[in-house]
Design a protein around this motif. Structure first.
Motif, short mmCIF file in Angstrom:
data_model
loop_
_atom_site.label_atom_id
_atom_site.label_comp_id
_atom_site.label_asym_id
_atom_site.label_seq_id
_atom_site.Cartn_x
_atom_site.Cartn_y
_atom_site.Cartn_z
N CYS A 47 0.84 -1.21 0.00
CA CYS A 47 0.00 0.00 0.00
C CYS A 47 0.87 1.26 0.00
N ASN A 78 -17.35 -7.34 -12.00
CA ASN A 78 -17.56 -7.04 -10.58
C ASN A 78 -19.03 -6.93 -10.23
N TRP A 98 -13.24 -15.46 -2.79
CA TRP A 98 -12.31 -14.91 -1.79
C TRP A 98 -11.03 -15.75 -1.73
N VAL A 222 -18.77 1.30 -3.97
CA VAL A 222 -18.65 0.72 -2.63
C VAL A 222 -19.53 1.46 -1.63
N TYR A 304 -6.76 -7.36 -4.66
CA TYR A 304 -7.62 -7.15 -3.49
C TYR A 304 -8.70 -6.11 -3.77
N ILE A 305 -8.33 -5.03 -4.45
CA ILE A 305 -9.32 -4.01 -4.79
C ILE A 305 -10.45 -4.62 -5.58
N LEU A 309 -12.85 -6.06 -2.38
CA LEU A 309 -13.59 -4.82 -2.20
C LEU A 309 -14.82 -4.76 -3.11
N LEU A 310 -14.59 -4.78 -4.43
CA LEU A 310 -15.71 -4.54 -5.35
C LEU A 310 -16.60 -5.76 -5.55
N THR A 312 -16.93 -8.26 -3.48
CA THR A 312 -17.59 -8.50 -2.19
C THR A 312 -18.72 -7.49 -1.97
N ALA A 313 -18.50 -6.25 -2.40
CA ALA A 313 -19.54 -5.23 -2.27
C ALA A 313 -20.80 -5.67 -3.02
#
Length: 471
Positions: A47, A78, A98, A222, A304-305, A309-310, A312-313
């Motif tokens: 990061c 996504n 995941w 998100v 991961y993004i 993140l997306l 999973t959103a």
């Protein structure tokens, strides 16, 4: 046509089960254990490296290369891909996505680090590279590099473009003006013309555009997803129970493996984050960094993004809403139904806007990769302007066709062409991974000494005279 569709469906099924499931799992686990879980252990460092500036003011930064690869990863998959996996495979597909993400992040680290080590110097002082280059230079198999480039072009100029265009037009089915016989043609034409216009700007305009649009559209999506989730917060415990119960219902999975949550999770996870496919290294090679491992770590963040993140959103927004999921609402309708539970008629409009932004940046990001593959096949020189104009016309036609073809065929062709890339790239990365792990140890050694890591090929036993960088 039905026989043709059936043939490609059988190829698709066999390619993912058992072939790709085994290769992806074994390859990702091998990279994970050999690197000592680098994708988790050095996440904080990854990061931090995102904001590190390049040495030259005109050169591509880690952040810019990240945005190009994320633009291709972050897309209609996504939204529509996750919804399709849940509707056809079950909620358990989320868990397998995941798991694929965490394992796949190690694959992304390896392929992007290799792309940096074996990158080439351009006439303008910049750099370029990717799997075709490290396969040729490190493995001495230029014929395999050509085969990889053929699959890459088939994937990003054909398979993914067909699917992306279809996914976008499918979101308009929620509106009263939608006419199945006319609307797809209109949307396909508008999208094709818009992309064709932007292609005139070349790769640098793509980098500039995606750097501005990707963060905005991702954050907005998100935030809206979180609003939906908190509006149905009482359903969240049941949602998690549903995901894990379905993910470990092995009797149901083994009873129909090709259509199970496991296979759909792996398919859609791979389509969405592209870890190990061999696409992101083309962007990674363009970054100006002092150590190859830096860009490898940055690319784990992109995975991961995309998934954690997306994707999973989307999954949480849909499953927490409590709306029905089945084959009839597979894809965009399922997401639109979920968001409508809070935002009413405005919900589908937001999804349509998000899909337009996701699709547009994906289509452009995809063709950035294709440009690199075409240059490699043209003796590592950019093709003539006339050839590229003709090729871009072909790409524009493909985008139009994608809007009017059946959904199953669009997904199948994207799965097959992407699978072909992965079947070449992952084994090659396994063979070459020893070099990556040496580079990783060199990076960590310098970090422990409190210095900004600078890479020299000779330090890990590579012949620097045979490389364009890292003298």
């Amino acid at each position: 046509m039905e026989n043709i569709f059936n043939f490609f469906n059988k190829v698709d099924e066999y390619m993912y089960y058992p072939v790709l499931i085994i290769i992806l799992a074994l390859g990702g686990l091998y990279f994970t254990f050999r690197s000592r879980f680098v994708q988790l252990r050095l996440f904080g460092e990854a990061c931090r490296l995102i904001v590190e500036k390049p040495a030259g003011g005109q050169k591509v930064s880690s952040f810019q290369a990240l945005m190009v690869s994320t633009a291709s990863r972050v897309g209609t998959g996504n939204i529509v891909g996750v919804a399709t996996a849940i509707c056809l495979g079950g909620p358990g597909a989320c868990f397998w996505m995941w798991l694929m993400c965490i394992i796949g992040a190690a694959s992304a680290f390896v392929e992007s680090t290799l792309a940096q080590i074996y990158k080439k110097k351009g006439e303008d002082g910049g750099c370029y590279g990717g799997p075709a280059y490290y396969i040729e230079q490190a493995l001495k198999k230029p014929w395999l590099s050509i085969v990889f480039c053929v699959f890459l072009i088939a994937t990003y100029a054909f398979g993914f473009q067909l699917l992306c265009s279809y996914n976008l037009q499918s979101t308009f089915a929620a509106y009263s003006f939608y006419d199945a016989k006319k609307t797809p043609y209109i949307i396909g034409a508008v999208l094709a013309v818009a992309v064709g216009y932007c292609l005139l700007g070349g790769g640098k305009r793509i980098i500039s555009l995606t750097e501005k649009v990707v963060p905005f559209m991702g954050i907005s999506y998100v935030i809206i997803s979180l609003v939906i989730i908190f509006a149905h917060i009482t359903n969240v415990p049941h949602m998690f129970a549903l995901i894990f119960k379905d993910a470990f219902d092995f009797r149901a999975i083994l009873g129909g493996l090709s259509g199970s949550c496991l296979v759909y999770g792996i398919k859609r996870g791979l389509y969405s984050n592209e870890a190990g496919v061999g696409s992101a290294p083309n962007a990674s090679a363009s970054a100006d960094v002092t150590h190859p491992v830096k860009q490898g770590l940055v690319q784990t963040v992109s995975v991961y993004i995309d998934t954690m993140l997306l994707c999973t959103a989307t999954a949480f927004m849909c499953l927490s809403s409590g709306v029905e999921y089945n084959e009839k609402v597979s894809g965009a309708p399922y997401v639109q139904n979920a968001i409508s539970t809070v935002f009413g008629k405005a919900g589908p409009i937001f999804i349509t806007v998000a899909m337009v932004l996701f699709a547009f940046t994906t289509l452009l990001g995809n063709l950035y990769y294709v440009d690199n593959a075409l240059a490699y096949m043209n003796k590592k020189r950019p093709p003539s302007k006339r050839f590229m104009n003709v090729f871009y016309i072909f790409c524009v036609i493909i985008i139009f066709v994608g809007a009017v073809i059946p959904m199953d065929f669009a997904w199948t062709m994207a799965d097959i062409t992407m699978g072909g890339m992965t079947l070449i790239n992952i084994p090659c990365c396994v063979v070459l991974s020893g070099t990556v792990f040496k580079a990783l140890r060199d990076f960590e050694k310098q970090k422990k000494q409190g210095i900004n890591p600078h890479f020299k090929a000779d330090d890990i036993g590579l012949d620097s005279e045979k490389l364009s960088f890292w003298k």
